[in-house]
Design a protein around this motif. Structure first.
Motif, short mmCIF file in Angstrom:
data_model
loop_
_atom_site.label_atom_id
_atom_site.label_comp_id
_atom_site.label_asym_id
_atom_site.label_seq_id
_atom_site.Cartn_x
_atom_site.Cartn_y
_atom_site.Cartn_z
N GLU A 96 0.86 -1.17 0.00
CA GLU A 96 0.00 0.00 0.00
C GLU A 96 0.90 1.23 0.00
OE1 GLU A 96 -0.65 -2.21 3.14
OE2 GLU A 96 1.42 -1.54 3.24
N ASN A 97 0.33 2.39 -0.18
CA ASN A 97 1.10 3.62 0.01
C ASN A 97 0.23 4.63 0.73
OD1 ASN A 97 0.23 5.98 -1.90
ND2 ASN A 97 0.16 4.16 -3.23
N GLN A 98 0.87 5.46 1.52
CA GLN A 98 0.15 6.35 2.43
C GLN A 98 -0.40 7.60 1.74
OE1 GLN A 98 -0.61 5.38 5.51
NE2 GLN A 98 0.45 3.47 4.99
N PHE A 99 -0.07 7.81 0.47
CA PHE A 99 -0.61 8.97 -0.22
C PHE A 99 -2.09 8.81 -0.52
CE2 PHE A 99 3.94 9.41 -1.19
CZ PHE A 99 4.13 10.73 -0.83
N VAL A 100 -2.56 7.57 -0.67
CA VAL A 100 -3.98 7.35 -0.93
C VAL A 100 -4.58 6.33 0.04
CG1 VAL A 100 -3.95 7.99 -3.37
CG2 VAL A 100 -3.37 5.65 -2.71
N TYR A 101 -3.88 6.06 1.13
CA TYR A 101 -4.38 5.08 2.09
C TYR A 101 -5.51 5.71 2.89
CZ TYR A 101 -4.08 0.92 5.02
OH TYR A 101 -4.34 -0.27 5.64
N PRO A 102 -6.68 5.06 2.99
CA PRO A 102 -7.82 5.66 3.70
C PRO A 102 -7.60 5.62 5.20
CG PRO A 102 -8.36 3.43 3.07
CD PRO A 102 -6.99 3.71 2.50
N GLY A 103 -8.17 6.59 5.88
CA GLY A 103 -8.07 6.62 7.34
C GLY A 103 -8.83 7.80 7.88
N ASN A 104 -8.86 7.89 9.21
CA ASN A 104 -9.60 8.97 9.83
C ASN A 104 -8.68 10.03 10.42
OD1 ASN A 104 -8.50 7.51 11.90
ND2 ASN A 104 -10.44 6.91 12.85
N LEU A 105 -7.42 10.07 9.91
CA LEU A 105 -6.48 11.07 10.38
C LEU A 105 -6.69 12.37 9.60
CD1 LEU A 105 -3.19 8.97 10.53
CD2 LEU A 105 -4.59 9.68 12.46
N PRO A 106 -6.48 13.54 10.25
CA PRO A 106 -6.50 14.79 9.51
C PRO A 106 -5.37 14.82 8.48
CG PRO A 106 -5.67 15.12 11.74
CD PRO A 106 -6.20 13.72 11.68
N ASN A 163 -1.06 0.95 -7.58
CA ASN A 163 -0.30 1.34 -6.39
C ASN A 163 0.92 2.18 -6.79
OD1 ASN A 163 0.79 1.50 -3.83
ND2 ASN A 163 1.15 -0.69 -3.60
N GLN A 164 1.64 1.73 -7.79
CA GLN A 164 2.83 2.46 -8.24
C GLN A 164 2.45 3.86 -8.75
OE1 GLN A 164 4.66 1.24 -11.96
NE2 GLN A 164 6.69 1.38 -11.04
N LYS A 165 1.42 3.92 -9.55
CA LYS A 165 1.02 5.20 -10.14
C LYS A 165 0.57 6.19 -9.08
CE LYS A 165 -2.12 7.19 -13.60
NZ LYS A 165 -3.18 6.89 -14.60
N THR A 166 -0.25 5.75 -8.13
CA THR A 166 -0.73 6.66 -7.10
C THR A 166 0.40 7.09 -6.17
OG1 THR A 166 -1.43 4.76 -5.73
CG2 THR A 166 -3.10 5.82 -7.13
N PHE A 167 1.39 6.21 -5.98
CA PHE A 167 2.55 6.59 -5.17
C PHE A 167 3.36 7.69 -5.85
CE2 PHE A 167 7.06 6.12 -4.07
CZ PHE A 167 6.99 6.35 -2.71
N VAL A 168 3.68 7.49 -7.12
CA VAL A 168 4.48 8.48 -7.85
C VAL A 168 3.73 9.81 -7.93
CG1 VAL A 168 5.48 9.05 -10.09
CG2 VAL A 168 5.78 6.76 -9.12
N ASN A 169 2.43 9.75 -8.24
CA ASN A 169 1.64 10.98 -8.30
C ASN A 169 1.55 11.66 -6.94
OD1 ASN A 169 1.20 10.66 -11.03
ND2 ASN A 169 -0.81 9.72 -10.78
N GLY A 170 1.45 10.86 -5.88
CA GLY A 170 1.43 11.42 -4.53
C GLY A 170 2.74 12.10 -4.19
N CYS A 171 3.85 11.47 -4.56
CA CYS A 171 5.16 12.10 -4.36
C CYS A 171 5.26 13.42 -5.11
CB CYS A 171 6.28 11.16 -4.82
SG CYS A 171 6.54 9.72 -3.78
N ARG A 172 4.72 13.43 -6.32
CA ARG A 172 4.78 14.65 -7.14
C ARG A 172 4.01 15.78 -6.46
NH1 ARG A 172 3.77 12.24 -11.53
NH2 ARG A 172 5.95 12.04 -12.20
#
Length: 364
Positions: free
Chosen positions: A103-113, A141-150
């Motif tokens: 998983e990657n934390q850029f799009v990982y769901p959760g209830n954190l602000p 997963n790879q694509k959302t990670f790279v886009n999240g890093c960007r």
């Protein structure tokens, strides 16, 4: 030829993370050592597991600290871990560090602000920088990670790190998690004792799996008198969406099973009775549970989003708002894909296929 000495590190040893490492050790030849922690408090695992694991290696005899490769999941701060073990006596400077992203934390769901999520995304980013090679369990997963890093790097206008992002992309690859279908394949399919088709829903009982849409369709089918049976097999937690309690009452007549099954053999036997395996997920990095159900003989019915377009042809994917029509048609047909078709749909993700690809990854 000597086997590679590989240290596996998993701060969240359960579910798909545990299943992945067990398959890796079974199907990919190497001299493995495994360090792990139970699957709890993922936020603390990401923040503190690196020094804890480094401490465990410090406790090893000096001659035991020799590894060709360290393979970690993204629930560990790789940069901190690598810095701490790198200065231990006897640690080899030629050891390579690989990270596998379930998983990657850029799009990982959760209830954190959103502000709190930044630190976990940052750990993923610096872990990727500190790793010699990265693998992702899906292109999604790879694509959302790279886009999240960007997006993350754009927040600092005067610190330019685009060359680092290029380096991350160059050392990344997609490696689907191998699935051990052997226990399923050895089970015979149960004889048909019911006229009604059995719908399988084998996902976590949490909001990101979108159970509300699934049950609203089932309630409508029930109101229209369309026959079906239902097996809810996913893992439930103390806090679960209220719709599950409503479904337990309203679908009591259709219910075949309601609740998590610890015993894998029993779980597989229910899958073998299924006709239709459904996902309504808003969040999914791969989809092991659906693939297991398909291998057992179920027809997949999945949304046209997330990782599913990588896994299944268009005929098995429904567009937004069309789940009811798709499910009605499948229930009316009351047919399974057949063992040959189910095998063709799932075999590309088996360890029989993936083991060779992981061996190549380990060779660098």
């Amino acid at each position: 030829m000597c086997k590679k000495k590989i240290l596996l590190i998993e701060p969240y040893f359960d579910g798909s993370h545990k299943q992945f490492l067990q398959g890796l050790m079974k199907y990919v030849p190497a001299d493995y050592s495994l360090l792990h922690l139970p699957a709890r408090q993922w936020k603390m695992r990401m923040q503190l597991s690196a020094p804890w694991f480094a401490g465990k290696i410090r406790e090893m005899r000096r001659e035991k600290r020799c590894f060709d490769l360290v393979v970690m999941s993204s629930f560990i701060d790789v940069a901190v871990f690598r810095a701490l073990v790198g200065r231990l006596p006897g640690w080899s400077g030629t050891t390579r560090f690989y990270t596998y992203f379930h998983e990657n934390q850029f799009v990982y769901p959760g209830n954190l602000p959103a502000t709190a999520n930044h630190q976990f995304a940052a750990i993923n980013f610096t872990s990727a920088l500190a790793s010699d090679s990265l693998a992702f369990n899906s292109s999604f997963n790879q694509k959302t990670f790279v886009n999240g890093c960007r997006r993350y790097l754009r927040k600092s206008s005067d610190i330019q790190l685009w060359d680092q992002l290029d380096a991350i992309e160059q050392k990344s690859r997609v490696l689907y998690p191998g699935i051990d279908f052997e226990p399923l394949d050895t089970l015979k399919r149960s004889p048909e004792n019911h006229a009604e088709p059995l719908i399988i829903w084998n996902h976590r009982w949490e909001h990101d799996k979108n159970p509300e849409e699934f049950f609203q369709v089932l309630f409508r089918l029930q109101d229209e008198g369309k026959p079906f049976r239902l097996a809810l097999l996913g893992q439930s937690f103390r806090k679960r969406p209220a719709v599950f309690d409503e479904a337990k009452k309203r679908l009591a007549g259709e219910k075949m099973h309601f609740g998590f099954i610890e015993d894998k053999d029993t779980y597989y036997r229910i899958l073998k009775q299924g006709h239709l395996a459904v996902s309504t997920a808003h969040h999914e990095f791969f989809g092991i549970s659906i693939l297991e159900a398909v291998r057992a003989g179920c027809c997949p019915l999945v949304p046209n989003r997330l990782s599913y377009p990588e896994l299944f042809d268009k005929q098995y994917r429904y567009d937004e708002g069309s789940l009811y029509e798709f499910m009605s048609d499948h229930l009316l047909g009351n047919s399974r894909p057949g063992s040959d078709r189910c095998g063709a749909l799932t075999e590309p993700y088996s360890w029989g296929i993936m083991a060779r690809k992981y061996a190549q990854w380990f060779e660098g």
